[in-house]
Design a protein around this motif. Structure first.
Motif, short mmCIF file in Angstrom:
data_model
loop_
_atom_site.label_atom_id
_atom_site.label_comp_id
_atom_site.label_asym_id
_atom_site.label_seq_id
_atom_site.Cartn_x
_atom_site.Cartn_y
_atom_site.Cartn_z
N GLU A 30 55.46 83.38 11.20
CA GLU A 30 55.45 81.95 11.60
C GLU A 30 54.41 81.73 12.71
N GLN A 31 54.32 82.71 13.61
CA GLN A 31 53.34 82.57 14.70
C GLN A 31 51.91 82.60 14.15
N GLU A 32 51.66 83.48 13.15
CA GLU A 32 50.33 83.51 12.52
C GLU A 32 50.01 82.15 11.91
N ARG B 207 49.21 79.60 14.57
CA ARG B 207 47.88 79.87 15.13
C ARG B 207 46.78 79.27 14.24
N GLN B 208 46.95 79.41 12.90
CA GLN B 208 45.98 78.83 11.96
C GLN B 208 45.96 77.31 12.08
N LYS B 209 47.14 76.75 12.23
CA LYS B 209 47.27 75.29 12.33
C LYS B 209 46.53 74.77 13.57
N ILE B 210 46.71 75.48 14.68
CA ILE B 210 46.04 75.06 15.92
C ILE B 210 44.53 75.20 15.78
N LYS B 211 44.11 76.27 15.12
CA LYS B 211 42.68 76.47 14.90
C LYS B 211 42.08 75.33 14.09
N THR B 212 42.83 74.89 13.07
CA THR B 212 42.36 73.79 12.22
C THR B 212 42.20 72.52 13.06
N LEU B 213 43.16 72.27 13.97
CA LEU B 213 43.08 71.07 14.81
C LEU B 213 41.81 71.07 15.67
N MET B 214 41.43 72.28 16.12
CA MET B 214 40.30 72.36 17.05
C MET B 214 38.96 72.43 16.35
N GLU C 177 46.46 67.74 24.66
CA GLU C 177 46.14 67.00 23.42
C GLU C 177 46.65 67.77 22.20
N ILE C 178 46.48 69.09 22.23
CA ILE C 178 46.97 69.90 21.09
C ILE C 178 48.49 69.77 20.99
N SER C 179 49.17 69.82 22.14
CA SER C 179 50.64 69.76 22.08
C SER C 179 51.11 68.42 21.54
N GLN C 180 50.37 67.34 21.86
CA GLN C 180 50.76 66.03 21.33
C GLN C 180 50.50 65.91 19.83
N LEU C 181 49.43 66.57 19.37
CA LEU C 181 49.15 66.54 17.93
C LEU C 181 50.15 67.40 17.16
N LEU C 182 50.51 68.51 17.77
CA LEU C 182 51.39 69.45 17.06
C LEU C 182 52.87 69.06 17.15
N PHE C 183 53.25 68.47 18.25
CA PHE C 183 54.66 68.07 18.44
C PHE C 183 54.75 66.57 18.76
N PRO C 184 54.36 65.70 17.81
CA PRO C 184 54.35 64.26 18.13
C PRO C 184 55.73 63.71 18.47
N GLY D 260 50.41 79.51 25.29
CA GLY D 260 50.68 80.85 24.74
C GLY D 260 49.76 81.16 23.56
N PHE D 261 49.61 80.20 22.66
CA PHE D 261 48.74 80.41 21.50
C PHE D 261 47.27 80.49 21.91
N LEU D 262 46.87 79.63 22.86
CA LEU D 262 45.46 79.66 23.30
C LEU D 262 45.14 81.01 23.97
N ASP D 263 46.10 81.56 24.74
CA ASP D 263 45.90 82.89 25.35
C ASP D 263 45.63 83.92 24.26
N TRP D 264 46.43 83.84 23.23
CA TRP D 264 46.35 84.82 22.13
C TRP D 264 45.00 84.68 21.40
N MET D 265 44.61 83.43 21.12
CA MET D 265 43.36 83.20 20.40
C MET D 265 42.16 83.58 21.26
N GLU D 266 42.27 83.33 22.55
CA GLU D 266 41.20 83.69 23.47
C GLU D 266 41.04 85.21 23.53
N ALA D 267 42.19 85.92 23.56
CA ALA D 267 42.16 87.39 23.60
C ALA D 267 41.52 87.95 22.32
N CYS D 268 41.63 87.20 21.22
CA CYS D 268 41.03 87.64 19.94
C CYS D 268 39.59 87.14 19.79
N GLY D 269 39.09 86.43 20.81
CA GLY D 269 37.72 85.92 20.76
C GLY D 269 37.52 84.78 19.77
#
Ligand SMILES: [Zn+2]
Length: 344
Positions: free
Chosen positions: A275-277, A280-287, A296-303, A319-328
């Protein structure tokens, strides 16, 4: 403990595990205490061993919680005077607030992870630092003033529902627990940086706190570093590491901080990780189309999230941004005080 039952099924020898003890393993009594939080009631546990009676967690500091706690304790055949010690799975108010009133009735030793200390003692310097830290996080995350004000009001309510006690013993991975020689302490930071689970190998029982919850995915709650100058703990990254760690344990029954017992821990952990994976894809698509602030992401994801839940939804996104940042996968761009993120 196990009763293995061999039966012939359609001519084949099938192995059936009798798990009838699983919902009532030796010495474990579950008390379900109401909370004023959206998560619903919290489960606390009395574990009666030969040498000790231990209370794992307590409810929030409300009259309703106190009434439910004392009534259910008596129904389970115990009084407050039978309890020898209290152990905390983590420092959140729904798991420790009631200790203020319990310790007035009986002076009990309280054991928890060292990171729980500034929270449960309500250390004034720590809370001042916490407010300052979050004010800065809110500004860089693009949270408007009104929402930030409301989040601070929620923090105050949480403090009132929590306890102000001192810890008698710090528990870390491998620390022996007084009177509970069959149990192991396992550090599981993530949902809270102070989070511990407790494992009894001989019958595969796990007291899972909020690390594993059957019906909902626990939030990786953002916390400031315990000391100024240290790096902020990356809650989701740690939570995932702790999930993977718990996959190694042979668990028959996990008793959770909220909701029902979990009998297939492996499957639940696999589900949470996938579910976390997906998120993460969903957030990437938003950006992908435009750089966005965490708010802004939290408002789009949890309206539909309640305004009361701003700090939780923001914790989730950071939390997700930390993870994505760590993965470059993403980069941040500063725009005055705010930081906007885009896919790299
Ligand atoms: Zn919690």
């Amino acid at each position: 403990m196990y009763e293995w039952l061999f039966i012939h099924l359609k001519g084949e020898l099938a192995l059936i595990v009798d798990t009838s003890f699983a919902t009532d393993p030796e010495g474990i009594h579950k008390l379900t205490i109401p909370t004023p939080f959206p998560v619903g009631p919290v489960n606390v546990y009395i574990v009666a061993e030969d040498d000790s009676v231990t209370l794992f967690d307590a409810g929030p500091k409300t009259e309703d919680a106190w009434d439910a706690f004392t009534q259910q304790l008596n129904r389970a055949g115990f009084s407050i005077h039978d309890i020898d010690q209290v152990i905390l799975t983590h420092h959140h108010p729904d798991h420790c607030g009631l200790l203020d009133w319990l310790l007035e009735k009986k002076n009990l030793p309280v054991l928890a992870h060292p990171s729980a200390e500034p929270w449960v003692t309500q250390d004034a310097d720590f809370f001042a630092w916490y407010h300052q830290y979050f004010a800065r996080i809110f500004r860089t995350a693009g949270v408007d003033e009104e929402s930030a004000k409301r989040a601070f009001e929620v923090f105050e309510v949480l403090r009132h529902l929590s306890c102000r006690i001192s810890l008698n013993q710090k528990l870390r991975e491998g620390t022996p627990i007084p009177g509970m020689q069959d149990w192991q302490v396992v550090e599981t930071p993530g949902h809270a940086q102070s989070h511990l689970v407790f494992y009894r190998e001989k019958d595969g029982v796990l007291l899972a706190g909020d690390h594993l919850i059957k019906e909902v995915s626990p939030n990786p709650v953002m916390e400031p570093p315990i000391r100024s100058g240290e790096e902020r703990p990356k809650a989701l990254i740690r939570y995932r590491e702790s999930l993977i760690k718990c996959k190694q344990l042979k668990v028959n029954t996990a008793f959770s901080g909220h909701g029902e017992e979990i009998t297939d821990v492996q499957a639940l952990i696999r589900r949470r990780l996938s579910e976390q994976e997906e998120r993460r894809q969903k957030i990437k698509t938003l950006m992908r189309d435009q750089p966005l602030t965490p708010f802004e992401i939290s408002q789009l994801l949890f309206p539909y999230a309640q305004k009361m839940e701003i700090s939780l939804t923001l914790s989730e996104i950071i939390g997700f941004l930390d993870w994505m940042e760590a993965c470059g996968e993403i980069t941040g761009e500063r725009e005055e005080e705010k930081i906007r993120y885009r896919t790299a």
